[in-house]
Scaffold this motif. Structure first.
Motif, mmCIF file in Angstrom:
data_model
loop_
_atom_site.group_PDB
_atom_site.id
_atom_site.type_symbol
_atom_site.label_atom_id
_atom_site.label_comp_id
_atom_site.label_asym_id
_atom_site.label_seq_id
_atom_site.Cartn_x
_atom_site.Cartn_y
_atom_site.Cartn_z
ATOM 1 N N GLU A 21 1.132 -1.346 0.272
ATOM 2 C CA GLU A 21 -0.074 0.247 0.260
ATOM 3 C C GLU A 21 0.858 1.350 0.112
ATOM 4 O O GLU A 21 0.812 2.138 -1.035
ATOM 5 C CB GLU A 21 -1.128 0.115 1.187
ATOM 6 C CG GLU A 21 -1.633 1.173 1.004
ATOM 7 C CD GLU A 21 -2.557 1.375 -0.167
ATOM 8 O OE1 GLU A 21 -3.055 2.608 -0.275
ATOM 9 O OE2 GLU A 21 -3.257 0.402 -0.906
ATOM 10 N N THR A 22 2.157 1.824 0.812
ATOM 11 C CA THR A 22 2.598 2.738 1.067
ATOM 12 C C THR A 22 3.503 2.436 -0.622
ATOM 13 O O THR A 22 3.834 3.584 -0.943
ATOM 14 C CB THR A 22 3.751 2.083 1.532
ATOM 15 O OG1 THR A 22 3.595 1.543 2.800
ATOM 16 C CG2 THR A 22 4.987 3.377 2.107
ATOM 17 N N LEU A 23 4.121 1.620 -1.232
ATOM 18 C CA LEU A 23 4.285 1.607 -2.566
ATOM 19 C C LEU A 23 3.247 2.122 -3.844
ATOM 20 O O LEU A 23 3.899 2.576 -4.380
ATOM 21 C CB LEU A 23 5.458 0.393 -2.788
ATOM 22 C CG LEU A 23 6.092 -0.037 -2.205
ATOM 23 C CD1 LEU A 23 6.864 -1.877 -2.174
ATOM 24 C CD2 LEU A 23 7.686 1.237 -2.142
ATOM 25 N N ASN A 24 2.213 1.786 -3.523
ATOM 26 C CA ASN A 24 1.482 1.782 -4.114
ATOM 27 C C ASN A 24 0.761 3.485 -4.272
ATOM 28 O O ASN A 24 0.603 4.157 -5.176
ATOM 29 C CB ASN A 24 0.119 1.348 -3.811
ATOM 30 C CG ASN A 24 -1.265 1.451 -4.957
ATOM 31 O OD1 ASN A 24 -0.970 1.538 -6.637
ATOM 32 N ND2 ASN A 24 -2.368 1.868 -4.239
ATOM 33 N N GLN A 25 1.168 3.682 -3.090
ATOM 34 C CA GLN A 25 1.104 5.676 -2.579
ATOM 35 C C GLN A 25 2.085 6.530 -4.037
ATOM 36 O O GLN A 25 1.706 7.082 -3.673
ATOM 37 C CB GLN A 25 0.908 5.558 -1.106
ATOM 38 C CG GLN A 25 -0.950 5.293 -1.103
ATOM 39 C CD GLN A 25 -2.105 5.959 -1.895
ATOM 40 O OE1 GLN A 25 -2.111 6.936 -1.680
ATOM 41 N NE2 GLN A 25 -2.772 4.359 -1.407
ATOM 42 N N THR A 26 2.685 5.688 -3.119
ATOM 43 C CA THR A 26 4.282 6.407 -3.607
ATOM 44 C C THR A 26 4.387 6.644 -5.270
ATOM 45 O O THR A 26 4.255 7.268 -6.091
ATOM 46 C CB THR A 26 5.785 5.937 -3.317
ATOM 47 O OG1 THR A 26 6.032 5.471 -1.646
ATOM 48 C CG2 THR A 26 6.485 6.510 -4.037
ATOM 49 N N VAL A 27 4.030 5.798 -6.101
ATOM 50 C CA VAL A 27 3.715 4.691 -7.431
ATOM 51 C C VAL A 27 2.573 6.124 -8.062
ATOM 52 O O VAL A 27 2.867 6.144 -9.029
ATOM 53 C CB VAL A 27 3.376 4.122 -8.127
ATOM 54 C CG1 VAL A 27 2.891 3.761 -9.306
ATOM 55 C CG2 VAL A 27 4.782 3.046 -7.623
#
Length: 67
Positions: A21-27
């Motif tokens: 989820e954190t990586l998705n928000q970063t992308v």
């Protein structure tokens, strides 16, 4: 499987889901930044083309060499 092993796997799964989820928000954030940069680049390109077209005389409208 033992209860300890299941608990360990559940804990790892929770951390993995949080990381995803954190990586998705970063992308998502980076894509928005890229979209904004591309829009600014298009605007700058348009402004440059307008400036160049105002500076360069149209072919055939150049003053003769003796002027």
């Amino acid at each position: 499987m033992s209860d300890a092993r299941i608990t360990e796997l559940e804990t790892k799964l929770i951390f993995a889901e949080d990381l995803i989820e954190t990586l998705n928000q970063t992308v998502i954030r980076q894509q928005a930044q890229l979209d904004q940069i591309q829009q600014q680049l298009r605007l700058l390109h348009r402004q440059l083309q307008d400036a160049l077209s105002r500076e360069a005389p149209a072919p055939g409208n150049e003053p003769p060499p003796h002027y």
